[in-house]
Design a protein around this motif. Sequence first.
Motif, mmCIF file in Angstrom:
data_model
loop_
_atom_site.group_PDB
_atom_site.id
_atom_site.type_symbol
_atom_site.label_atom_id
_atom_site.label_comp_id
_atom_site.label_asym_id
_atom_site.label_seq_id
_atom_site.Cartn_x
_atom_site.Cartn_y
_atom_site.Cartn_z
ATOM 1 N N PHE A 22 7.631 9.054 -8.269
ATOM 2 C CA PHE A 22 7.265 8.750 -9.442
ATOM 3 C C PHE A 22 8.503 7.863 -9.652
ATOM 4 N N PHE A 23 9.631 8.244 -9.026
ATOM 5 C CA PHE A 23 10.745 7.054 -8.906
ATOM 6 C C PHE A 23 10.722 5.438 -8.121
ATOM 7 N N PHE A 24 10.360 6.067 -7.274
ATOM 8 C CA PHE A 24 10.236 4.766 -6.591
ATOM 9 C C PHE A 24 8.830 3.928 -7.206
ATOM 10 N N GLY A 25 7.800 4.771 -7.208
ATOM 11 C CA GLY A 25 6.491 4.257 -7.950
ATOM 12 C C GLY A 25 5.667 3.831 -7.045
ATOM 13 N N GLN A 26 5.836 4.678 -5.085
ATOM 14 C CA GLN A 26 4.511 4.063 -4.994
ATOM 15 C C GLN A 26 4.863 5.327 -3.689
ATOM 16 N N ALA A 27 4.012 5.193 -2.738
ATOM 17 C CA ALA A 27 3.597 6.084 -1.562
ATOM 18 C C ALA A 27 4.471 6.024 -0.941
ATOM 19 N N PRO A 28 5.662 6.713 0.703
ATOM 20 C CA PRO A 28 6.276 6.102 1.472
ATOM 21 C C PRO A 28 5.571 5.095 2.489
ATOM 22 N N ALA B 160 3.920 18.434 9.770
ATOM 23 C CA ALA B 160 3.933 20.266 9.929
ATOM 24 C C ALA B 160 3.581 20.660 11.302
ATOM 25 N N ALA B 161 2.499 20.538 11.363
ATOM 26 C CA ALA B 161 1.365 21.036 11.948
ATOM 27 C C ALA B 161 1.378 20.189 13.479
ATOM 28 N N ALA B 162 1.697 19.125 13.847
ATOM 29 C CA ALA B 162 2.610 18.373 14.547
ATOM 30 C C ALA B 162 4.508 18.289 14.754
ATOM 31 N N GLY B 163 4.788 20.049 14.678
ATOM 32 C CA GLY B 163 6.168 19.647 15.098
ATOM 33 C C GLY B 163 6.800 18.936 14.224
ATOM 34 N N GLY B 164 6.211 18.318 13.244
ATOM 35 C CA GLY B 164 7.565 17.167 11.999
ATOM 36 C C GLY B 164 7.788 15.644 12.768
ATOM 37 N N THR B 165 6.664 15.671 13.182
ATOM 38 C CA THR B 165 6.225 14.466 13.686
ATOM 39 C C THR B 165 6.014 13.067 12.758
ATOM 40 N N ALA B 166 6.075 11.943 12.776
ATOM 41 C CA ALA B 166 6.478 11.774 11.330
ATOM 42 C C ALA B 166 4.703 11.095 11.691
ATOM 43 N N VAL B 167 4.440 11.066 9.680
ATOM 44 C CA VAL B 167 2.592 10.674 9.557
ATOM 45 C C VAL B 167 2.593 9.181 9.177
ATOM 46 N N ALA B 168 2.197 8.552 9.312
ATOM 47 C CA ALA B 168 1.629 7.298 8.781
ATOM 48 C C ALA B 168 1.152 7.944 6.455
ATOM 49 N N CYS B 169 1.433 7.096 5.253
ATOM 50 C CA CYS B 169 1.255 7.432 4.467
ATOM 51 C C CYS B 169 0.492 5.765 3.568
ATOM 52 N N GLY B 170 1.685 4.884 4.445
ATOM 53 C CA GLY B 170 0.570 3.819 4.249
ATOM 54 C C GLY B 170 1.058 3.138 3.254
ATOM 55 N N GLY B 171 1.756 3.626 2.220
ATOM 56 C CA GLY B 171 2.912 3.033 0.994
ATOM 57 C C GLY B 171 1.567 2.181 -0.011
ATOM 58 N N ASP B 172 2.101 1.491 -0.496
ATOM 59 C CA ASP B 172 1.333 1.095 -2.129
ATOM 60 C C ASP B 172 2.578 -0.487 -2.483
ATOM 61 N N GLU B 173 1.402 -0.406 -3.299
ATOM 62 C CA GLU B 173 2.344 -0.871 -4.685
ATOM 63 C C GLU B 173 3.068 -0.700 -5.448
ATOM 64 N N SER B 174 4.610 -1.150 -5.906
ATOM 65 C CA SER B 174 5.393 -0.247 -6.383
ATOM 66 C C SER B 174 4.180 0.501 -8.005
ATOM 67 N N THR B 175 4.746 0.761 -8.571
ATOM 68 C CA THR B 175 4.792 1.408 -10.069
ATOM 69 C C THR B 175 5.600 1.938 -10.489
ATOM 70 N N ALA B 176 6.267 1.504 -9.670
ATOM 71 C CA ALA B 176 8.646 2.578 -10.646
ATOM 72 C C ALA B 176 8.164 2.309 -12.386
ATOM 73 N N PRO B 177 8.497 3.235 -12.442
ATOM 74 C CA PRO B 177 8.826 3.592 -13.711
ATOM 75 C C PRO B 177 9.820 2.520 -14.509
ATOM 76 N N ARG B 178 9.494 2.171 -15.575
ATOM 77 C CA ARG B 178 10.667 0.065 -16.185
ATOM 78 C C ARG B 178 11.233 0.798 -17.767
#
Length: 351
Positions: free
Chosen positions: A200-206, A333-351
Amino acid sequence: MTPAPTPTPAPAALRWGVLGATSYIATHLMPAIAGTPGCELTAVASRPGRTEQAATAGEPFGAAAHPDYASLLADPAVDAVYIALPNTDHVEWTVRALEAGKHVLVEKPMAMDEKGCARIEAAAEASSRTVMEAFMYRFHPQQARAAELLASGAIGELRVVRASFAFGIETGSGNIRLDPALGGGATWDVGCYAIDVPLFFFGQAPADVSARFSRRPGLGVDTSAVATMDFGRGRSAVVDYSIDYGPRAWYELQGTHGTITVRNAWAMSGEDGVITVLTADGIREETVPAANHYQLQVAHFAEAVRTGASALRVPLADSRRTARVGEALVASAAAGGTAVACGGDESTAPR
């Protein structure tokens, strides 16, 4: 003599039905619906064989009890439904409600994967009905105030979001949050809220996430988690959530020049919000008066239905993003904490 203007007729009340007559819903959501101007609670349904429970829950509001969910969706006296079913039933019954011509406010998580959200989005478009995920915490004025402080530059540029939500549930309690067959576990319950705060506060996926889960012996669900999220450009989030311990309900926005802390992020409707701002100039604390955020959520949704407004406080794009991140946390978590991509997206952070 100029004739008196013809009074504008009051809009017809939005008539609500509720799928799932739990004590929590009867205590918080049903009074919120019945107490919102322009809304009526007209029908309640429990699963087959529990009509008496539905009748008991609906009686104080004059709501009719239906013998099953399908019967309520077929009721022409219902315009909108609140879906408060186990997590595994959210997508199916949301789609069925939309196909029956009802508007839908559905408990979080809307779906436990992004594909489920896409199904709901398609059904909403085909039926021309409004659907929204019920993240009631977003409607508490303390969230708007925290966003306002952030946008004002009070703490500089946002760099880190920390969020924590936890309360204990005893093994053997029969709580559906402990049942894997019903979509139980910490991630899809308390985790949804903690996860949503940085989104919500960053307005995007990581860009990516990492998570480690704990599982209580004898249970087939995750019961605690610690996760990190990378939003790029030196921005990150750290979240933890649990049904092993608590209570804990807090988030913090770390900026380049200070922090904003929301002490009781998931306040109940009778509790004031408390926000602390810490900068080099010192500490100041604000109290945000108590508000019934369940009722504010219902009023917002009802207005969107009446006006056909697309500017929902919890848009479908946000629900898809939350589901995508939840999926990635489970995979990490299933992979023991390995980083998994989420792709990110365009920010829609609250203004």
